[in-house]
Design an enzyme around this catalytic site. Sequence first.
Site, mmCIF file in Angstrom:
data_model
loop_
_atom_site.group_PDB
_atom_site.id
_atom_site.type_symbol
_atom_site.label_atom_id
_atom_site.label_comp_id
_atom_site.label_asym_id
_atom_site.label_seq_id
_atom_site.Cartn_x
_atom_site.Cartn_y
_atom_site.Cartn_z
ATOM 1 N N ALA A 60 0.831 -1.243 -0.021
ATOM 2 C CA ALA A 60 -0.097 0.076 0.101
ATOM 3 C C ALA A 60 0.812 1.138 -0.030
ATOM 4 O O ALA A 60 1.902 1.255 0.373
ATOM 5 C CB ALA A 60 -0.925 -0.041 1.118
ATOM 6 N N GLY A 106 1.031 -5.055 0.997
ATOM 7 C CA GLY A 106 -0.281 -5.202 -0.046
ATOM 8 C C GLY A 106 0.185 -5.863 -1.273
ATOM 9 O O GLY A 106 -0.451 -6.420 -2.129
ATOM 10 N N GLU A 109 -0.007 -9.440 -0.724
ATOM 11 C CA GLU A 109 -1.191 -9.660 -0.309
ATOM 12 C C GLU A 109 -1.872 -10.065 -1.786
ATOM 13 O O GLU A 109 -2.977 -10.746 -1.999
ATOM 14 C CB GLU A 109 -1.969 -8.701 0.507
ATOM 15 N N GLU A 129 4.418 -4.924 7.791
ATOM 16 C CA GLU A 129 3.569 -3.986 8.296
ATOM 17 C C GLU A 129 3.962 -3.668 9.920
ATOM 18 O O GLU A 129 3.990 -2.673 10.258
ATOM 19 C CB GLU A 129 1.976 -4.553 8.318
#
Length: 255
Positions: A60, A106, A109, A129
Amino acid sequence: MLSYEKTDHIARLTLNNPPANALSSTMLNELADRLDKIEKDQTIKVVLIKGEGRFFCAGADIKEFTALQQASDFEELSKQGQRLFDRMENFSVPIIAAIHGAALGGGLEMAMACHIRYASENAKLGLPEMNLGIIPGFAGSQRLPRYVGNAKAYEMILSGAPISGKEAVAFGLVNKALTEDVLFSEAEKLASMIAEKSKPAIQRIMQLIPYANTTAFADGSNAEAKAFGEIFGSDDATEGIQAFLEKRKPIFTDK
Ligand SMILES: C/C=C/C(=O)SCCNC(=O)CCNC(=O)[C@H](O)C(C)(C)COP(=O)(O)OP(=O)(O)OC[C@H]1O[C@@H](n2cnc3c(N)ncnc32)[C@H](O)[C@@H]1OP(=O)(O)O
């Protein structure tokens, strides 16, 4: 931000958001729009995703986090990513991720929501994270254990340390680890093999394999989105993100 090309029943998506191919909200929207178009195009039998530049995707967009304020903003971001990746996982067209350099946060992910993953041997795959004082938010806490088992998922998420493409094969996280010079050509070969198959047969397989999923996954993702929103209210999340942007080590206070 997202390049697109189609030949021989293969749709090729390239993440092109320098320097890190971060999944900004614009990138997430572009991906969702592109999936809509691919689903309507009956000539497409397989999708290949890769990243432009030094790595696949660094997650992200951390720089965008500073513009969000409330827990509910972060919860909504989490849900936006989760919706997109659920859609990818349940897509009627198989998606192959070709991962070079790094798939972090992300980025991993998203790769985990694809159906097949090829990685370069030295690629870094991880959910870092917790190094930022936050937790995975695009269903990583639910998908990672599914591939690598609980023990390895605890280790990877709690340490924040990535594993190599080679190790990722050993744990079932990626299908194949290849040297970087042949990664994309091998992924293309696989895409061509799939593109030769019958579209209705491909579609049936894509409908059948997801039956293996359980409803607990959706519950876990909901809980993750809520926690993702809450964790952003912590001092350590503020510190972790700030430290990353200032290129220094964070000083966490466990608050
Ligand atoms: C719900 C989902 C949540 C998440 O996904 S949270 C994000 C999780 N991801 C991460 O924590 C990864 C953070 N990035 C890194 O660890 C490193 O970076 C890399 C290993 C990817 C690359 O390291 P190196 O080769 O040393 O390059 P560099 O100088 O650290 O980064 C190059 C430029 O890329 C920007 N960048 C890297 N990752 C992100 C990101 N996730 N969001 C926004 N920008 C990112 C940096 O800031 C910098 O930019 P500039 O050149 O302007 O200084």
